[in-house]
Design an enzyme around this catalytic site. Sequence first.
Site, short mmCIF file in Angstrom:
data_model
loop_
_atom_site.label_atom_id
_atom_site.label_comp_id
_atom_site.label_asym_id
_atom_site.label_seq_id
_atom_site.Cartn_x
_atom_site.Cartn_y
_atom_site.Cartn_z
N GLY A 45 6.46 20.43 71.08
CA GLY A 45 7.18 21.70 71.03
C GLY A 45 7.81 21.95 69.68
O GLY A 45 7.77 23.08 69.16
N CYS A 46 8.39 20.93 69.10
CA CYS A 46 9.06 21.07 67.80
C CYS A 46 8.05 21.36 66.69
O CYS A 46 8.32 22.14 65.78
CB CYS A 46 9.87 19.82 67.49
SG CYS A 46 11.15 19.50 68.73
N THR A 47 6.89 20.73 66.79
CA THR A 47 5.84 20.98 65.81
C THR A 47 5.34 22.42 65.93
O THR A 47 5.22 23.13 64.93
CB THR A 47 4.68 19.98 66.00
OG1 THR A 47 5.19 18.65 65.81
CG2 THR A 47 3.54 20.25 65.02
#
Length: 161
Positions: A45-47
Amino acid sequence: MANLKEGAFAPEFILPRNGGGIVSLAQFRGKSVVLFFYPKDDTSGCTAESIAFTALAGDFAAAGAVVIGMSPDSVKKHDKFAKKYDLSVILAADEEKAVLNDYGVWVEKSMYGRKYMGVERTTVLIDAKGIVRRVWEKVKVPGHAEEVLAAVRSLAESGQK
């Protein structure tokens, strides 16, 4: 997020950043700042979120805004993350979690019945004078960067940048 209200001044910060040096809120007075808080470098998700903001970095700049991602990861991890995915957004390292606490995003979370402390994925739009104009809590990544860009453009059109 009880301590961060729309219309209030955003908490100031000075933190180390990817690529060396420091980043502060004060250095961007006169521009809007999109501050996105995320849990951990190089997770799915962060990527996806960081890549989405990077893909629109030129559009944010054209609208008079700078984009800063912040997590409790180290500068070394940020540098590796930025290089791996060719990220152009600024990544601030808040290893002490002081700014994460100031913005109210370092919270108790729960997964599979286990409680732990972590970053609640949140984005804050700060205007050119340092005032919080919009807060997105518990962000879902798909379409989020586009929604934030629309808000930045709306702010610029209203003359508040």
